[in-house]
Design a protein around this motif. Structure first.
Motif, PDB file in Angstrom:
ATOM      1  N   GLN A 159      27.892   1.853   5.103  1.00  0.00           N
ATOM      2  CA  GLN A 159      27.533   2.393   6.411  1.00  0.00           C
ATOM      3  C   GLN A 159      26.796   1.351   7.252  1.00  0.00           C
ATOM      4  N   SER A 214      28.042  -0.186  10.876  1.00  0.00           N
ATOM      5  CA  SER A 214      27.218  -0.181  12.077  1.00  0.00           C
ATOM      6  C   SER A 214      27.182  -1.564  12.726  1.00  0.00           C
ATOM      7  N   THR A 231      32.058  10.268   5.483  1.00  0.00           N
ATOM      8  CA  THR A 231      31.359   8.993   5.660  1.00  0.00           C
ATOM      9  C   THR A 231      30.108   8.900   4.798  1.00  0.00           C
ATOM     10  N   THR A 237      26.888   7.698   8.289  1.00  0.00           N
ATOM     11  CA  THR A 237      27.053   6.724   9.369  1.00  0.00           C
ATOM     12  C   THR A 237      26.193   7.071  10.566  1.00  0.00           C
ATOM     13  N   GLN A 271      20.567   3.481  11.604  1.00  0.00           N
ATOM     14  CA  GLN A 271      21.727   2.811  12.158  1.00  0.00           C
ATOM     15  C   GLN A 271      21.449   2.349  13.593  1.00  0.00           C
ATOM     16  N   ASP A 275      32.378   5.166  12.597  1.00  0.00           N
ATOM     17  CA  ASP A 275      33.175   5.847  11.579  1.00  0.00           C
ATOM     18  C   ASP A 275      34.489   5.117  11.343  1.00  0.00           C
ATOM     19  N   TYR A 314      33.910   2.172   9.243  1.00  0.00           N
ATOM     20  CA  TYR A 314      33.657   2.583   7.850  1.00  0.00           C
ATOM     21  C   TYR A 314      34.957   2.922   7.141  1.00  0.00           C
TER      22      TYR A 314
END
Length: 614
Positions: free
Chosen positions: A129, A133, A358, A469, A474, A512, A515
């Motif tokens: 994650q 980011s 996620t 996520t 993040q 997302d 990811y």
């Protein structure tokens, strides 16, 4: 947590919250003025004018907190932050292991001679994650973002280029690797709960990888604890693996290994500080307990780490770090599992993005495992009243229900779940029988499926809406301009291009996408690392087709199980001590006399204010 904090956000005096579990009498007390006139009348303004000493609240105290969220966040970040990483790197020199061929493997070797200096083996683990980011922030692929992180932590142009000691991280581990261990163990645990309905673990089994959810359950809903999965998270598993192998096989004291994790969530700092996740659980009770994870920072703090060393993160090489700066792990089988895959094995997600989620894919892997073990069965999805609630079922070819599970993200949905699992109170009417647990559940579940279909066997629970996520650590859409300016990209005529600032929902969709697009490429590592393998295929690393194949969603379960067995054998530690943990109910005694019971109302709206996390 909803936003990043720093040491600048700390006040000199932290007032304990109304439901703070830390006993007030243990806080620093004001000493009476011995020179004061005992017959003088003390007025209210004189009392209030006295300056209270600063409160001494440790991170362990914050773990037991029931309401001091804001104060706990400030203390927490001050103890685990990018500043702590820099201080440790500047204070300690790197403890380099001797060449692999010089290390024997019969027993613990004393390879950490006392040189009179504070030496550490620095190890970092990075979550997918976090990479997603950073990939979205700098418009690079998830793989390139991972290389840039490794270059910062281990490469010659990153942290090693500055600092008093020139120290850097010897190994940077992808937590996806240990996530495979967690997924395979979770599938076994879910099946065990099915086979022994009256066993230690109650149905439904609830995921425990989200520390925000765990803290909430321990403090407000102790009836949930028997349902929690006993497995450690990938973050904790990585720390336990590295420290236990180095300590038990190569004689490196656990305190000589300094493990930093880069995570999407501030609550992971709380997890790292749990007393259950220390060397006392696997190394014995002698000496001081050493945490399996010494420090946790987030994606945003990682960029602050680079900025503090005057390193331009987007200008770092997007290629793997040279083996000169990232030597192989001294144990060949562990090294191959952590850092290399033989040609022919490619980890590729089989399911759709939405199905996998996620947050590591715990639920999806368990569903695929159930389906694989029952040929001809199928998985059905029932969407709930919002995007963060879904119900899943595995049915046979004849339509018979085999397995039922659900996904609950966000505290608003989690509260509905815990209400359904709360045991019903016994009726006070004479002769009335106790209603069975769950009797007050509505006829239709939150996900919209009929109650007749059976109870959940497994539920994936995460505190943050949208999954990991969307963690509090993040990079937020409002931070993009700042971080790109610092990195020297995206600047035109002194201002950042406004097209680079999407709406928050669109921004989360980009993260997302990064990811989900991640995959592990083929790596032909045989012969590259200089290690002598007893058996090139000792973990069953080739995914061979056949009746005995056990590959679920691209994960060779046989290989993972052999790794777990190997880990236990070389450390001479029971596997349960390595991969499992425990939980405990936390009860506040504030405002009670010593004779009172523990019926004080708990603080239940812990993270609703931020919509998830703390």
């Amino acid at each position: 947590m909803s936003a990043i904090l720093s040491a600048d956000d700390l006040n000199d005096f932290i007032n304990p919250g109304i439901a703070c579990i830390k006993p007030v009498e243990t806080l620093p007390k004001q000493q009476p003025d011995l020179n004061a006139n005992p017959y003088e009348v003390t007025t209210e303004d004189k009392v209030n004018a006295a300056t209270a000493p600063p409160a001494q609240i440790s991170l362990t105290d914050c773990l037991a907190c029931s309401g001091c969220v804001t104060s706990a966040e400030a203390v927490l970040v001050s103890l685990q932050s990018h500043s702590e990483v820099l201080d440790t790197l500047d204070r300690c020199t790197e403890l380099r292991l001797p060449p692999v061929q010089n290390i024997t493997t019969n027993g613990a070797d004393d390879i950490s001679e006392d040189t009179g200096m504070d030496e550490k083996i620095f190890v970092a683990s990075v979550s997918p994650q976090t990479r997603a980011s950073l990939a979205a922030t700098y418009n690079v692929s998830e793989r390139e973002a991972g290389h840039m992180i490794s270059q910062l932590l281990s490469g010659p142009y990153g942290l090693r280029s500055g600092g008093k000691q020139g120290s850097g991280f010897q190994w940077v581990v992808d937590t996806n690797v240990m996530r495979e261990v967690a997924l395979v163990a979770a599938a076994e645990e879910a099946q065990l709960a099915l086979d022994t309905p009256k066993g230690e673990l109650k149905k439904p089994v609830l995921t425990s990888a989200c520390p925000g959810w765990i803290c909430y359950a321990e403090k407000t809903h102790p009836h949930i604890l028997p349902h929690l999965s006993k497995l450690k998270s990938p973050q904790a598993l990585t720390g336990t693996l590295i420290k236990s192998v180095l300590a038990r096989k190569f004689g490196v004291p656990p305190e000589k290994v300094w493990h930093m994790a880069v995570m999407p969530c501030f609550d992971k700092k709380l997890e790292a500080s749990r007393g259950e996740l220390t060397s006392h659980t696997w190394h014995g009770q002698d000496g001081e307990a050493v945490r399996d994870v010494d420090c946790v920072i987030t994606a945003r703090e990682l960029l602050m780490l680079a900025e503090s060393r005057n390193v331009s993160f987007p200008c770092l090489p997007r290629t793997p770090v040279s083996k000169t700066f990232a030597p192989p792990f001294p144990e060949s089988t562990i090294n191959r599992f952590l850092f290399g895959r033989q040609r022919g094995q490619k980890r590729k997600r089989e399911g759709t993005d939405i199905d996998a989620g996620t947050s590591g894919g715990y639920l999806y892997h368990i569903l695929k495992t159930q389906q694989t073990q029952r040929p001809g069965s199928s998985i059905h999805v029932h969407r709930g009243r919002n995007a963060d609630v879904s119900e899943y079922s595995v049915t046979s070819a004849e339509g018979e229900l085999i397995f039922k599970a659900a996904r609950y993200y966000g505290f608003r949905n989690i509260q509905n779940l815990v209400r359904r699992l709360k045991p019903a109170k016994a009726s006070r009417m004479p002769g009335a029988a106790r209603k069975p647990a769950g009797a007050r559940k509505p006829a239709t579940s939150a996900a919209g499926a009929n109650a007749e279909e059976g109870e959940y066997a497994y539920v994936e629970v995460m505190a943050c809406p949208g999954g990991c996520t969307n963690g509090g650590g993040q990079i937020k859409v409002g931070d993009i301009a700042t971080f790109r300016q610092v990195g020297g990209t995206g600047i035109e005529n002194g201002s950042v291009d406004q097209e680079m600032l999407p709406a928050q929902r669109e921004w989360l969709a980009r993260v997302d996408e990064a990811y989900w697009s991640a995959e592990i490429d083929d790596l032909d590592t045989a012969g590259e690392d200089g290690l002598v393998d007893i058996d090139d295929d000792s973990l069953g690393s080739r995914c061979e087709a056949g009746d005995d194949a056990d590959v679920v969603d691209g994960i060779d379960r046989r290989r993972v199980k052999r790794l777990m067995e190997h880990w236990s054998n070389i450390t001479d530690i029971e596997l349960d001590k390595l991969v499992r943990t425990t939980y405990r109910a936390i009860v506040s005694d504030v405002g009670k006399s010593k004779g009172e019971g523990n019926e004080m109302e708990k603080v239940s709206a812990l993270a609703v204010a931020a919509g998830g996390g703390w």
